[in-house]
Design an enzyme around this catalytic site. Structure first.
Site, PDB file in Angstrom:
ATOM      1  N   ARG A 241       0.836  -1.204   0.000  1.00 23.52           N
ATOM      2  CA  ARG A 241       0.000   0.000   0.000  1.00 23.52           C
ATOM      3  C   ARG A 241       0.860   1.239   0.000  1.00 23.52           C
ATOM      4  NH1 ARG A 241      -4.033   0.508   4.780  1.00 23.52           N
ATOM      5  NH2 ARG A 241      -4.012   2.627   4.018  1.00 23.52           N
ATOM      6  N   LEU A 242       0.512   2.185  -0.886  1.00 26.19           N
ATOM      7  CA  LEU A 242       1.314   3.406  -0.972  1.00 26.19           C
ATOM      8  C   LEU A 242       1.347   4.155   0.350  1.00 26.19           C
ATOM      9  CD1 LEU A 242       0.710   5.116  -4.387  1.00 26.19           C
ATOM     10  CD2 LEU A 242       2.676   3.846  -3.570  1.00 26.19           C
ATOM     11  N   ALA A 243       0.195   4.179   1.013  1.00 22.37           N
ATOM     12  CA  ALA A 243       0.102   4.952   2.251  1.00 22.37           C
ATOM     13  C   ALA A 243       1.112   4.452   3.281  1.00 22.37           C
ATOM     14  CB  ALA A 243      -1.296   4.842   2.812  1.00 22.37           C
ATOM     15  N   LYS A 244       1.450   3.170   3.201  1.00 20.72           N
ATOM     16  CA  LYS A 244       2.316   2.582   4.222  1.00 20.72           C
ATOM     17  C   LYS A 244       3.774   2.514   3.765  1.00 20.72           C
ATOM     18  CE  LYS A 244      -0.712   1.521   7.196  1.00 20.72           C
ATOM     19  NZ  LYS A 244      -1.656   0.808   7.780  1.00 20.72           N
ATOM     20  N   ARG A 245       3.994   2.843   2.513  1.00 22.72           N
ATOM     21  CA  ARG A 245       5.337   2.647   1.977  1.00 22.72           C
ATOM     22  C   ARG A 245       6.306   3.617   2.594  1.00 22.72           C
ATOM     23  NH1 ARG A 245       5.829   2.947  -4.026  1.00 22.72           N
ATOM     24  NH2 ARG A 245       7.614   1.610  -4.284  1.00 22.72           N
TER      25      ARG A 245
END
Ligand code: GLU
Length: 273
Positions: A241-245
């Site tokens: 997930r981008l948000a968690k990257r």
């Protein structure tokens, strides 16, 4: 709210100003915005800043600048949850009056211990304080889930037009007012979506489970039920997930580096960002 406005398709973007927005937020905001615009409706911006310890005014300013940079426009004034605490208090009073809330005095450590019981870890708060005598100590307010679902009976909601059976029990006796905040996310979001006449909630799949709780609260508080569209979350090439990257650049960083926000919005719409 006048009837002609209540009848309009209304969506919203409701970020928490606890950090900078990333591409995933931009994607969600664009989808919600476009659903409203395609149907001649309203798109609202609500700042979910009930968490006074983590919300920051500089993040609010950045959110507003980010959305404008992406070319998004919203209708009416920006609404701040921190200015609506009386509404959440009234909803809590109503639930309390129905006998559906109880005080929970447990500390984080006590909850962790109760959930790691010897007969197998509990998935949800085991209700330790459900029958606890009242005492003078810091407490949150929890929903008595069993009593709540008994009151409402089975409930459904719509996700992308498909009927979903609400399963709020899976989350146990959720917190509706925190020790350190006068309302929880679940309560505030449900009260506000109804008060603002939101008809269509467009948000990420990560909030799918939360919708079971929101549907229950709508039934308990006699609120209208919006239609939901939980969209897929953006992922990077590695599938994460981008948000968690780690290290994913914020929209503010891209904006300040001179990137073209409208072009980025077009790439997100086309699934090429
Ligand atoms: N404030 C929530 C968040 O930033 C989103 C609320 C919602 O879309 O329901 O995660």
């Amino acid at each position: 709210m006048p009837a002609h406005i209540r009848a309009m398709v209304t969506t919203r973007f409701a970020p928490s100003p606890t950090g900078r927005l990333h591409l995933g937020h931009a994607y969600s905001a664009i989808l919600a915005h476009d659903v409203a615009r395609a149907r001649g409706g309203r798109f609202l911006l609500r700042i979910e800043d009930i968490d006074g310890t983590r919300s920051r005014p500089e993040h609010v300013h950045a959110i507003i600048d980010d959305l404008a940079w992406l070319g998004l426009t919203w209708d009416g004034p920006v609404v701040f949850q921190s200015q609506r605490l009386d509404r959440y208090a009234a909803a809590l009073d109503r639930l309390r009056g129905l006998g559906l809330l109880y005080r929970c005095y447990c500390t984080r450590a006590e909850i962790a211990e109760a959930m790691s019981a010897p007969h197998g870890p509990a998935a949800v708060y085991p209700g330790t304080c459900r029958k606890a005598p009242k005492r003078d100590a810091p407490h949150c307010w929890r929903l008595d889930m069993a009593a709540a679902v008994t009151r409402t009976g089975p409930l459904t909601w719509q996700n992308h037009g498909r009927t979903i059976l609400a399963d709020p029990q899976a989350q146990g006796d959720v917190v509706l007012a925190r020790k350190d905040a006068p309302a929880s996310y679940h309560l505030a979001v449900t009260v506000d979506d109804a008060a603002q006449g939101v008809t269509d909630i467009v948000r990420g799949r990560d909030l799918f489970e939360a919708t079971h709780i929101h549907r229950l609260l709508q039934a308990l508080l006699d609120l209208p039920v919006p239609a939901y569209r939980h969209h897929d979350l953006l992922t990077g090439p590695d599938g994460e997930r981008l948000a968690k990257r780690h290290g994913a650049p914020s929209l503010a960083a891209m904006r300040e580096a001179g990137e073209d926000g409208a072009a980025l919005a077009e790439r997100l719409r086309a699934g090429r960002a």
